[in-house]
Structure formats: C-alpha cells, structure tokens
Design a protein around this motif. Structure first.
Motif, PDB file in Angstrom:
ATOM      1  N   PHE A  18       0.780  -1.206  -0.087  1.00  0.00           N
ATOM      2  CA  PHE A  18       0.048   0.113  -0.210  1.00  0.00           C
ATOM      3  C   PHE A  18       0.987   1.149   0.034  1.00  0.00           C
ATOM      4  CE2 PHE A  18      -2.243   3.400   2.327  1.00  0.00           C
ATOM      5  CZ  PHE A  18      -3.343   3.487   1.591  1.00  0.00           C
ATOM      6  N   ARG A  19       1.864   1.131   0.897  1.00  0.00           N
ATOM      7  CA  ARG A  19       2.907   2.391   0.774  1.00  0.00           C
ATOM      8  C   ARG A  19       3.591   2.636  -0.427  1.00  0.00           C
ATOM      9  NH1 ARG A  19       7.779   3.624   0.966  1.00  0.00           N
ATOM     10  NH2 ARG A  19       8.459   1.479   0.511  1.00  0.00           N
ATOM     11  N   ARG A  20       4.095   1.752  -1.094  1.00  0.00           N
ATOM     12  CA  ARG A  20       4.406   1.734  -2.450  1.00  0.00           C
ATOM     13  C   ARG A  20       3.539   2.220  -3.559  1.00  0.00           C
ATOM     14  NH1 ARG A  20       6.694  -3.578  -1.221  1.00  0.00           N
ATOM     15  NH2 ARG A  20       5.490  -4.497  -2.817  1.00  0.00           N
ATOM     16  N   ALA A  21       2.368   1.782  -3.447  1.00  0.00           N
ATOM     17  CA  ALA A  21       1.452   2.504  -4.530  1.00  0.00           C
ATOM     18  C   ALA A  21       1.047   3.833  -4.132  1.00  0.00           C
ATOM     19  CB  ALA A  21      -0.079   1.463  -4.349  1.00  0.00           C
ATOM     20  N   LEU A  22       0.949   4.159  -2.832  1.00  0.00           N
ATOM     21  CA  LEU A  22       0.743   5.459  -2.515  1.00  0.00           C
ATOM     22  C   LEU A  22       2.117   6.358  -2.944  1.00  0.00           C
ATOM     23  CD1 LEU A  22      -1.230   7.236  -0.700  1.00  0.00           C
ATOM     24  CD2 LEU A  22       0.322   6.814   1.244  1.00  0.00           C
ATOM     25  N   GLU A  23       3.092   5.954  -2.737  1.00  0.00           N
ATOM     26  CA  GLU A  23       4.029   6.670  -3.209  1.00  0.00           C
ATOM     27  C   GLU A  23       4.317   6.791  -4.849  1.00  0.00           C
ATOM     28  OE1 GLU A  23       7.750   9.290  -2.186  1.00  0.00           O
ATOM     29  OE2 GLU A  23       5.643   8.776  -1.316  1.00  0.00           O
ATOM     30  N   GLU A  24       3.813   5.817  -5.249  1.00  0.00           N
ATOM     31  CA  GLU A  24       3.817   5.931  -6.940  1.00  0.00           C
ATOM     32  C   GLU A  24       2.870   7.115  -7.235  1.00  0.00           C
ATOM     33  OE1 GLU A  24       5.043   4.831  -9.780  1.00  0.00           O
ATOM     34  OE2 GLU A  24       6.444   3.962  -8.606  1.00  0.00           O
ATOM     35  N   VAL A  25       1.585   7.230  -6.585  1.00  0.00           N
ATOM     36  CA  VAL A  25       0.642   8.460  -7.152  1.00  0.00           C
ATOM     37  C   VAL A  25       1.325   9.709  -6.684  1.00  0.00           C
ATOM     38  CG1 VAL A  25      -1.542   9.604  -6.466  1.00  0.00           C
ATOM     39  CG2 VAL A  25      -1.210   6.959  -6.307  1.00  0.00           C
ATOM     40  N   PHE A  26       2.101   9.795  -5.741  1.00  0.00           N
ATOM     41  CA  PHE A  26       2.941  11.169  -5.254  1.00  0.00           C
ATOM     42  C   PHE A  26       4.100  11.491  -6.486  1.00  0.00           C
ATOM     43  CE2 PHE A  26       1.096  10.674  -0.890  1.00  0.00           C
ATOM     44  CZ  PHE A  26       0.568  11.926  -0.971  1.00  0.00           C
ATOM     45  N   LEU A  27       4.748  10.306  -6.620  1.00  0.00           N
ATOM     46  CA  LEU A  27       6.030  10.602  -7.486  1.00  0.00           C
ATOM     47  C   LEU A  27       5.882  10.284  -8.941  1.00  0.00           C
ATOM     48  CD1 LEU A  27       8.712   9.126  -5.104  1.00  0.00           C
ATOM     49  CD2 LEU A  27       8.237  11.603  -5.254  1.00  0.00           C
ATOM     50  N   GLY A  28       4.789   9.467  -9.279  1.00  0.00           N
ATOM     51  CA  GLY A  28       4.711   9.264 -10.897  1.00  0.00           C
ATOM     52  C   GLY A  28       4.591  10.502 -11.716  1.00  0.00           C
ATOM     53  N   PRO A  29       3.839  10.964 -11.643  1.00  0.00           N
ATOM     54  CA  PRO A  29       2.427  11.123 -10.922  1.00  0.00           C
ATOM     55  C   PRO A  29       1.774   9.947 -11.708  1.00  0.00           C
ATOM     56  CG  PRO A  29       2.428  13.236 -12.218  1.00  0.00           C
ATOM     57  CD  PRO A  29       3.831  12.351 -12.438  1.00  0.00           C
ATOM     58  N   THR A  30       0.750   9.437 -10.869  1.00  0.00           N
ATOM     59  CA  THR A  30       0.139   8.160 -11.199  1.00  0.00           C
ATOM     60  C   THR A  30      -1.408   8.078 -10.681  1.00  0.00           C
ATOM     61  OG1 THR A  30       2.443   6.793 -11.346  1.00  0.00           O
ATOM     62  CG2 THR A  30       0.258   5.485 -11.101  1.00  0.00           C
ATOM     63  N   THR A  31      -2.144   7.491 -11.292  1.00  0.00           N
ATOM     64  CA  THR A  31      -3.498   7.160 -10.463  1.00  0.00           C
ATOM     65  C   THR A  31      -3.293   5.864 -10.094  1.00  0.00           C
ATOM     66  OG1 THR A  31      -4.834   6.779 -12.481  1.00  0.00           O
ATOM     67  CG2 THR A  31      -4.558   8.875 -11.792  1.00  0.00           C
ATOM     68  N   ALA A  32      -4.175   5.438  -9.033  1.00  0.00           N
ATOM     69  CA  ALA A  32      -4.204   4.146  -8.412  1.00  0.00           C
ATOM     70  C   ALA A  32      -5.611   3.777  -8.280  1.00  0.00           C
ATOM     71  CB  ALA A  32      -3.160   4.053  -7.087  1.00  0.00           C
ATOM     72  N   THR A  33      -5.896   2.502  -8.581  1.00  0.00           N
ATOM     73  CA  THR A  33      -7.086   1.917  -7.989  1.00  0.00           C
ATOM     74  C   THR A  33      -6.974   0.597  -7.301  1.00  0.00           C
ATOM     75  OG1 THR A  33      -8.438   2.608 -10.328  1.00  0.00           O
ATOM     76  CG2 THR A  33      -9.279   1.054  -8.806  1.00  0.00           C
ATOM     77  N   LEU A  34      -7.280   0.691  -6.121  1.00  0.00           N
ATOM     78  CA  LEU A  34      -6.791  -0.560  -5.378  1.00  0.00           C
ATOM     79  C   LEU A  34      -8.219  -1.432  -4.782  1.00  0.00           C
ATOM     80  CD1 LEU A  34      -4.737   1.738  -2.759  1.00  0.00           C
ATOM     81  CD2 LEU A  34      -3.966   0.520  -4.830  1.00  0.00           C
ATOM     82  N   ARG A  35      -7.962  -2.604  -4.977  1.00  0.00           N
ATOM     83  CA  ARG A  35      -8.838  -3.542  -4.562  1.00  0.00           C
ATOM     84  C   ARG A  35      -8.421  -4.092  -3.154  1.00  0.00           C
ATOM     85  NH1 ARG A  35      -7.858  -7.146  -7.991  1.00  0.00           N
ATOM     86  NH2 ARG A  35      -7.469  -8.786  -6.637  1.00  0.00           N
TER      87      ARG A  35
END
Length: 193
Positions: free
Chosen positions: A80-97
C-alpha cells in the motif's frame, strides 16, 4: 467512485494535474461521504486532511488527521505504501482492490479505493483526492483492509510539460517546482458590523 474520477478528470482538462485549491466539494456532492483528501507526510506516508463519513464509520472514530495506513492491515501496508508513493512521485493514479475478513460482529467486506494526485501550493504533487467504496455491512469497528490488488496508471509527464510551459516538444521532463500557485486556499472576509 466514478463521480470523483470524472470530477478529477474534468479539473485535469486532459493533461494537467489539478491543484488542491481547484477542488470544490460541490463538484462531488453525491460522493462526499466516500471522498477524502490526503497530504504527503513522508515517503509512502500520508495523513487524512479531509475524511468522509464512510472512513469514520469503518474505523469507529473521526479519521481527520490520522494516517491513511490506519485503514490497512499491517501485513499489506508495505505494498500500500509503495502504491501511495507512486501516486505522489509518478505522478500516477491508483485503483486499489481491498478486502476485510469477517469475524465476530464483522461481516466480510470488499472495497475499492481510488487515489488521484493533486498539486499543493508550490506546484508539487503533495495531495491526493481519493474515495473508498465498500460492499456489505460494516459491523463492529474498527475495520482494516488487506490490499488484494492494485492498478496504477502513469500520467504522461511530457504532454503535461508541453501544455503547462508551451515549450518545444523535444523536452521530455517536467519540473513541476516551477509551476506557480494559481489559487489561494483561504480568503479573509471582514465586515464592519
């Protein structure tokens, strides 16, 4: 979730990442109870600046000011922490199940969370507009979720750079620190009454 995503895409205007100050709660009025805004505290860590009623119901307490990781079971906090950081740094959008196991007074829950990047005052991505929707009855709180899967969509930084700076197409980077703040967060209203 579709309402929050459509609102963010409208603010984005096809290429730019919206500013936190662009977000108007009236634009997602029907989704407010499921919506939240995160602020980056450190790599992979963010706290809830605004938290809808759904998050409070799931945790059995007011969630504003709490780390978003409080919603996640410790065994899946690292992904979860890695996905969150991807959104901040990517920038990226994330959809989590997400999934919360059942137990005494706690029926099993399935949930989905979206994370959409927002710029802070300095133009850097330091905020996230998100939403969490679950299926099933909450039961006894607190409820924590296992991260079952994630879908990350990287935003095209080159197109965004060209749109914001109107520079030559051969540039393939984005220095978002140079983008000025466009809107103030606070407005002081004084009356002489």
């Amino acid at each position: 979730m579709n309402e929050v995503t459509a609102y963010w895409e409208a603010l984005r205007s096809g290429a730019t990442i919206p500013y936190r100050s662009d977000v108007d709660p009236r634009g997602i009025q029907r989704a407010l109870k499921n919506a939240f805004i995160l602020e980056r505290m450190a790599p992979g860590m963010a706290r809830l600046r605004v938290a809808g009623q759904t998050l409070s119901e799931l945790m059995g307490m007011e969630m504003r000011g709490m780390p978003v990781s409080a919603l996640i079971d410790p065994d899946t906090r690292e992904p979860f922490r890695r996905a969150l950081e991807e959104v901040f740094l990517g920038p990226t959008t994330a959809t989590l199940r997400l999934r919360s196991d059942g137990g005494y007074g706690k029926p099993a829950l399935e949930a989905q969370m979206i994370l959409l990047p927002l710029r802070g005052d300095a133009g850097k991505v330091t905020r996230i507009l998100g939403a969490l929707v679950h299926q099933g009855r909450v039961g006894r709180a607190p409820r924590r979720f296992h991260l079952e899967g994630s879908f990350l969509r990287k935003l095209d930084r080159q197109d965004e750079h060209k749109r914001l700076t109107h520079e030559a197409p051969e540039l393939d980077y984005l220095d978002i620190k140079t983008i000025p703040t466009r809107h103030a967060h606070l407005r002081l209203v004084v009356t002489d009454d």
